[in-house]
Design a protein around this motif. Structure first.
Motif, PDB file in Angstrom:
ATOM      1  N   ASP A 223      24.370  50.394   0.948  1.00  0.00           N
ATOM      2  CA  ASP A 223      24.698  51.370   1.987  1.00  0.00           C
ATOM      3  C   ASP A 223      23.798  51.227   3.203  1.00  0.00           C
ATOM      4  O   ASP A 223      24.172  51.583   4.311  1.00  0.00           O
ATOM      5  CB  ASP A 223      24.593  52.797   1.409  1.00  0.00           C
ATOM      6  N   TRP A 224      22.627  50.693   2.951  1.00  0.00           N
ATOM      7  CA  TRP A 224      21.676  50.520   4.043  1.00  0.00           C
ATOM      8  C   TRP A 224      22.085  49.336   4.928  1.00  0.00           C
ATOM      9  O   TRP A 224      21.907  49.335   6.129  1.00  0.00           O
ATOM     10  CB  TRP A 224      20.295  50.298   3.413  1.00  0.00           C
ATOM     11  N   THR A 227      26.069  48.921   7.839  1.00  0.00           N
ATOM     12  CA  THR A 227      26.223  49.776   9.024  1.00  0.00           C
ATOM     13  C   THR A 227      27.174  49.093   9.992  1.00  0.00           C
ATOM     14  O   THR A 227      27.357  47.876   9.948  1.00  0.00           O
ATOM     15  CB  THR A 227      24.876  49.987   9.734  1.00  0.00           C
ATOM     16  N   ALA A 246      26.915  54.089   7.204  1.00  0.00           N
ATOM     17  CA  ALA A 246      25.831  55.034   7.487  1.00  0.00           C
ATOM     18  C   ALA A 246      25.806  55.355   8.986  1.00  0.00           C
ATOM     19  O   ALA A 246      26.234  54.551   9.800  1.00  0.00           O
ATOM     20  CB  ALA A 246      24.502  54.442   7.061  1.00  0.00           C
TER      21      ALA A 246
END
Lengths: 246, 303
Positions: A223-224, A227, A246
C-alpha cells in the motif's frame, strides 16, 4: 540462525549492450514476505534478478545475502526463467525436469539418492502434477509446464526463490496453486521474489512491491508503494490498477 | 547352400580381411559417440556448430602432419581454438553466433586446404582422405586412438549426464542454481571436437555432421527422453556405419557417403512413419483450425 539473512542491493547499475538498463538501485529484500517486482515492459525487471544472481555483468554495485556476495551462494537459489526462454520440445519428461532440481545437491559424479527421488515426488504432489510424471514436457499445457517448473524449484530446497513472469499464459487453477505455494514459502521464512506485470486484482496477493522503470521507483509494503504518483512515474500516463491508493 | 548359410557367408566374408575388421571396429565406435555427443548439439540447436568444428580441424591436422605429431592431437587443438574464436567474436561484438561460425569455419577450412595442398606436393598425404574419409586406410594405431577417444567421451557423458541435461535444457536455471555452466559448455565443446576428430577417417570432415545429427534426430522422433535418444541414436549410428561399410564393400561405393545415405534414409523413414511425429501416420497437423488453435495462448504454445 538467530536472524534470517536478507538480500541487500547496493548501488546496482547494469548495462545491456551499452544501453543503461538499471541505474543505481538500492533495496533490501527480507525473508518471510511475498515480494512482487513490477514495472512496464523493458523496465529492467528480469535484468534486476539476473544481475542480483550474477547471471549478467554489472557496471557498479554489490548484492549481498547475509555476509557474502549473493552470486557466490547460488546453491541457495532456485530460479525459474520465463516460459518463453525454454525449448518445450526438448526430449525430457516431467520427472526429468523436476530431478534437475536435485542436481546441485546430489553433487558431481553421484547418482540421485532415494531421498532426492522422494523430495521430487513430494514436490510434484504439492503442485498437483504427480500423475503427469512420465509425460513429455511438450505434451503439457502452459499452466502445467509452469507448475512443473515450480516443482523443480521446490525440489531445489532453496532459501531464495525467483520467478520470472510465472503467470504468463497459465490457467486460473495454476495461478491459485502458484500463489498458495509462494505464500507457504514466504511463511516458511524463504525469500520469494516474483516478477509480474499484471496490475490486476492479483497484485493484492503480494506483501511488498518493488516498482521499477530503469531505476527504482519505490520499494516497500504494497500500500505504501501503490501511490498514484509512483504509478505515474513507473508507467507514465494514467494507468488503471487494482488496489488501495494512498 | 541354404539361405541362412548364404546370409552368414555374405556377412562374414568381408570380416576375413584385417582392413575390414579395423574399419568396421572404427565405424562402430564412431557411430556410437557421434550419436551420443550429437544429441547434445541437436537439443541445443547447435547443429551448425558441429559443422563449424569439423571444418575447422583441417589446419591443425595439416600442421600436426608437417611437424610429425599425431594428427588427432593437431586436429583436436584446431577444433577447440575455432570454438573459442567463435565464442569470442559472438560475445565481444554485435555479430550473431551463426555469422561468427560461418566466418570462422570457412576461414579455418580455407587455411587447412591451403596447408594440405602445399604439404601434399612433397608427401604422400591426400586432401580427399580428410574431406571424405578413408576408412579402408585405417591403421591399427587409428583403431587404438579411436578406442581411447570413444572411452573418454562415453565416460565423460555418463559421469556428467545429469549436469549436462540440466545445462542443455535450461542454461540460465542451471547457472542460477549454482552449476558452473561455462565449464560445462567448454567440456561439451571438447567432447564435440574429440568426436569430430575420431570421425575423420570414417566419413571425413564434410559429412561428419550427418553422423552427429541424423541418428539423434531419427531417435528424437521415436522416443521422449534424452538418454533414450542417445541409446537409440547410438544403435541407429552403429547400424548405419556397419551397413554403409557392407554397401561399400559389395557395391563398391565410397564408404563415407554410403554410411551417410543409410542414416539419411533411416531419418526419412522415421520422419514419415514415427508413431508420434510421423508425417504419414502421426497425429494430423496443419489443418487450418488446428493451426489457429495452436496460436491461442491458453493452449501453451510458445509466443
Amino acid at each position: 540462525m538467530a536472524t534470517s539473512p536478507k538480500i541487500v542491493v547496493d548501488h546496482l547499475s547494469v548495462n545491456y549492450r551499452d544501453v543503461q538498463a538499471l541505474r543505481n538501485v538500492n533495496l533490501t529484500v527480507r525473508p518471510g514476505k511475498l515480494v512482487g517486482i513490477f514495472g512496464p515492459n523493458g523496465a529492467g525487471k528480469s535484468t534486476l534478478i539476473k544481475a542480483m544472481l550474477g547471471l549478467m555483468p554489472v557496471v557498479t554495485g554489490r548484492v549481498t545475502y547475509g555476509d557474502n556476495t549473493l552470486a557466490h551462494q547460488l546453491d541457495r537459489v532456485a530460479y525459474v526463467p520465463q516460459r518463453s526462454q525454454i525449448d518445450w520440445t526438448f526430449p525430457a519428461t516431467v520427472w526429468d525436469v523436476v530431478m534437475m532440481g536435485r542436481v546441485k545437491k546430489t553433487g558431481w559424479f553421484n547418482r540421485f539418492s532415494a531421498s532426492s527421488r522422494q523430495i521430487a515426488t513430494a514436490a510434484l504432489e504439492r503442485v498437483g502434477m504427480l500423475e503427469f510424471r512420465d509425460r513429455p514436457i511438450g505434451a503439457l499445457s502452459g499452466g502445467q509446464q509452469q507448475r512443473v517448473f515450480l516443482a523443480r524449484a521446490l525440489a531445489q530446497e532453496a532459501e531464495i526463490f525467483c520467478f520470472d513472469e510465472p503467470f504468463v499464459g497459465v490457467d486460473q487453477k495454476t495461478e491459485t496453486v502458484l500463489f498458495n505455494i509462494f505464500r507457504e514459502l514466504a511463511q516458511a521464512g524463504k525469500i520469494v521474489m516474483v516478477i509480474n506485470h499484471d496490475l490486476g486484482e492479483s497484485i493484492t496477493n503480494f506483501d511488498q512491491l518493488i516498482l521499477l522503470n530503469k531505476e527504482l521507483i519505490a520499494a516497500g509494503p504494497r500500500d505504501w508503494v501503490l501511490t498514484r504518483d509512483n504509478m505515474t512515474r513507473a508507467y507514465g500516463g494514467h494507468v488503471g490498477f487494482f488496489g488501495h491508493v494512498a | 547352400m541354404s539361405l541362412e548359410l548364404a546370409v552368414l557367408d555374405w556377412f562374414f566374408e568381408p570380416l576375413q580381411f584385417a582392413f575390414m575388421q579395423r574399419s568396421l571396429a572404427v565405424a562402430v565406435m564412431v557411430g556410437i559417440i557421434c550419436s551420443v555427443v550429437g544429441s547434445y548439439l541437436m537439443v541445443q540447436r547447435l547443429a551448425l556448430l558441429g559443422d563449424a568444428i569439423s571444418h575447422s580441424v583441417l589446419p591443425g591436422l595439416a600442421i600436426a602432419f608437417w611437424l610429425g605429431v599425431n594428427i588427432f592431437v593437431g586436429a583436436f587443438i584446431a577444433g577447440v581454438i575455432s570454438t573459442v574464436i567463435i565464442g569470442w567474436i559472438h560475445t565481444r561484438s554485435p555479430i550473431k553466433e551463426d555469422a561468427a561460425m560461418g566466418i570462422v569455419f570457412s576461414a579455418f577450412f580455407a587455411l587447412g586446404i591451403t596447408l594440405i595442398t602445399t604439404i601434399q606436393k612433397d608427401n604422400k598425404i591426400d586432401l580427399n582422405h580428410f574431406l571424405f574419409g578413408n576408412i579402408l586406410g585405417v591403421t591399427p594405431g587409428d583403431v587404438r586412438d579411436t578406442a581411447i577417444i570413444a572411452v573418454l567421451v562415453l565416460i565423460a557423458v555418463f559421469l556428467l549426464y545429469k549436469e549436462l541435461l540440466f545445462y542443455s535444457f535450461d542454461p540460465l536455471g542451471a547457472q542460477a542454481g549454482g552449476l558452473p555452466t561455462g565449464l560445462l559448455n567448454a567440456g561439451l565443446m571438447v567432447l564435440i571436437a574429440l568426436t569430430v576428430v575420431a570421425s575423420m577417417k570414417v566419413v571425413g570432415v564434410i559429412l561428419v555432421l550427418s553422423l552427429l545429427i541424423a541418428p539423434g534426430a531419427t531417435a528424437y522422433l521415436l522416443v521422449p527422453r534424452l538418454h533414450q535418444v542417445m541409446l537409440l541414436g547410438a544403435t541407429i549410428g552403429v547400424f548405419s556405419s556397419v551397413s554403409g561399410m557392407y554397401l561399400s564393400y559389395y557395391v563398391n561405393l565410397p564408404s563415407g557417403p554410403a554410411i551417410v545415405m543409410v542414416v539419411s534414409a533411416l531419418f526419412a523413414l522415421s520422419f514419415l512413419l514415427s508413431p508420434q511425429h510421423g508425417v504419414l501416420v502421426g497425429p494430423r497437423r496443419g489443418r487450418p483450425w488446428q493451426t489457429l488453435q495452436a496460436l491461442l495462448p491458453s493452449k501453451g504454445s510458445r509466443p
